[in-house]
Structures are given as structure tokens and as C-alpha cells.
Design an enzyme around this catalytic site. Structure first.
Site, short mmCIF file in Angstrom:
data_model
loop_
_atom_site.label_atom_id
_atom_site.label_comp_id
_atom_site.label_asym_id
_atom_site.label_seq_id
_atom_site.Cartn_x
_atom_site.Cartn_y
_atom_site.Cartn_z
N ARG A 1 1.01 -1.47 0.14
CA ARG A 1 -0.08 -0.33 0.26
C ARG A 1 0.92 1.31 -0.02
NH1 ARG A 1 -1.23 3.92 -0.09
NH2 ARG A 1 -2.58 6.04 0.92
N ILE B 1 -0.34 7.17 9.01
CA ILE B 1 -1.43 5.88 8.67
C ILE B 1 -1.13 5.46 8.53
CG2 ILE B 1 -3.82 5.77 9.19
CD1 ILE B 1 -3.85 8.97 9.57
N PRO B 2 -0.48 3.76 8.49
CA PRO B 2 -0.19 2.81 6.82
C PRO B 2 -1.49 2.12 7.34
CG PRO B 2 1.14 3.10 8.65
CD PRO B 2 0.44 4.47 9.08
N HIS B 3 -1.56 1.74 5.82
CA HIS B 3 -2.98 0.21 6.37
C HIS B 3 -2.76 -0.12 4.95
CE1 HIS B 3 -4.12 4.70 3.92
NE2 HIS B 3 -4.55 3.55 3.32
N ALA B 4 -3.44 -1.48 5.14
CA ALA B 4 -4.00 -2.81 4.74
C ALA B 4 -5.18 -3.21 4.93
CB ALA B 4 -2.19 -3.49 4.51
#
Length: 156
Positions: free
Chosen positions: A52, A66-69
Site C-alpha cells: 500500500r 497512518i499506514p493501512h492494508a
């Protein structure tokens, strides 16, 4: 209250002083943090965050990311919070290095819920006073209280 993140956040998924020399190292550490609680492989979580991130930085600004997956094995959206030992270059729009990370893991089918949860987290982290308190918090429990209504109730 819409600002309460207790439905997404578990106290055991909050870590202070996380050492990370790179985004890749950070993502592997976040994967290792959430794997036991979520019942997933740490590498799967780390690689999903990295994939991502390749689409564009999740550096939010003001030292926050705010890393997201999306992870196929998940049945619900879950947050993990890390305060880094040393700020890390995240390629954020404001070029500020990141020291507060709120990672979000979602099931692939949680399209609208994923976006709503991301918006809730972003709204909370736009509050500079809150971010300052997160930086100063002395324990995972203190961070949990700040990000949920527990802190509001306890202070009343």
C-alpha cells in the site's frame, strides 16, 4: 462518541519506543505486533503495508503516519499504534519525519467501513493537542485512554 476508537483499538496493540531504521523495518515490526492478536502471519501484514505504501506515502503530516492494508484473513478492522524511538522519514507531504504511527488492518470486503475508519482516525490525528499528548504519554494504557472515550470518562 464518533471520536472513540475503542471498537478498533486493543490495548495490547500499542507499543512505545519502537525502534525502526526504515519503513520496511517498521512494517515488519508492526506485522509482528499484530500477528498473534489477529491470528495472521506477520510477513503477510508487513508486505500488505509495504504494498500500500508503494502507491503513495501514508505520512499524514505533523509527524504522524497512518499506514493501512487489507488482509484477507481478517474479519474486522483493527488498529495498532506505535510511538517510534526515533523519527522516521515517511515521505510525508510536509516532509516532517514520523514518530507517531497508527496502522490500520482491514478485511478486503470492508470497503466503506475501511474508508470510514480511516476518516475517523485521520480526524482524531488532526488534533495537534491530542498528538502532543500521544507523544507525551508514558504508557500504552495512557495512549489507549487518549484514543478512546475511556480517558474522557476517567477525567470526568
Amino acid at each position: 462518541m464518533a471520536s472513540d476508537l475503542s471498537d478498533l483499538l486493543a490495548p495490547e496493540l500499542i507499543v512505545l519506543g519502537l525502534p525502526a531504521a526504515s519503513k520496511k523495518a517498521l512494517f515488519f515490526q508492526l506485522g509482528a505486533l499484530v500477528a498473534p492478536t489477529l491470528g495472521i502471519d506477520a510477513r503477510v501484514a508487513a508486505e500488505a503495508l509495504a504494498a500500500r505504501e508503494k502507491e503513495g506515502s501514508t505520512g499524514f503530516g505533523d509527524g504522524v503516519a497512518i499506514p493501512h492494508a487489507r488482509i484477507p484473513e481478517l474479519s474486522r478492522i483493527v488498529l495498532a499504534v506505535a510511538r517510534l524511538a526515533q523519527p522516521l522519514d515517511f515521505g510525508a507531504l510536509d516532509d516532517a519525519p514520523v514518530d507517531v504511527v497508527v496502522a490500520m488492518f482491514s478485511p478486503p470486503q470492508a470497503g466503506a467501513q475501511h474508508l470510514k475508519a480511516l476518516a475517523r482516525v485521520a480526524r482524531r490525528l488532526r488534533d495537534r493537542a491530542l498528538v502532543a499528548k500521544l507523544r507525551g504519554a508514558g504508557s500504552p494504557d495512557a495512549i489507549y485512554a487518549l484514543l478512546t472515550d475511556h480517558g474522557v470518562r476517567d477525567a470526568a
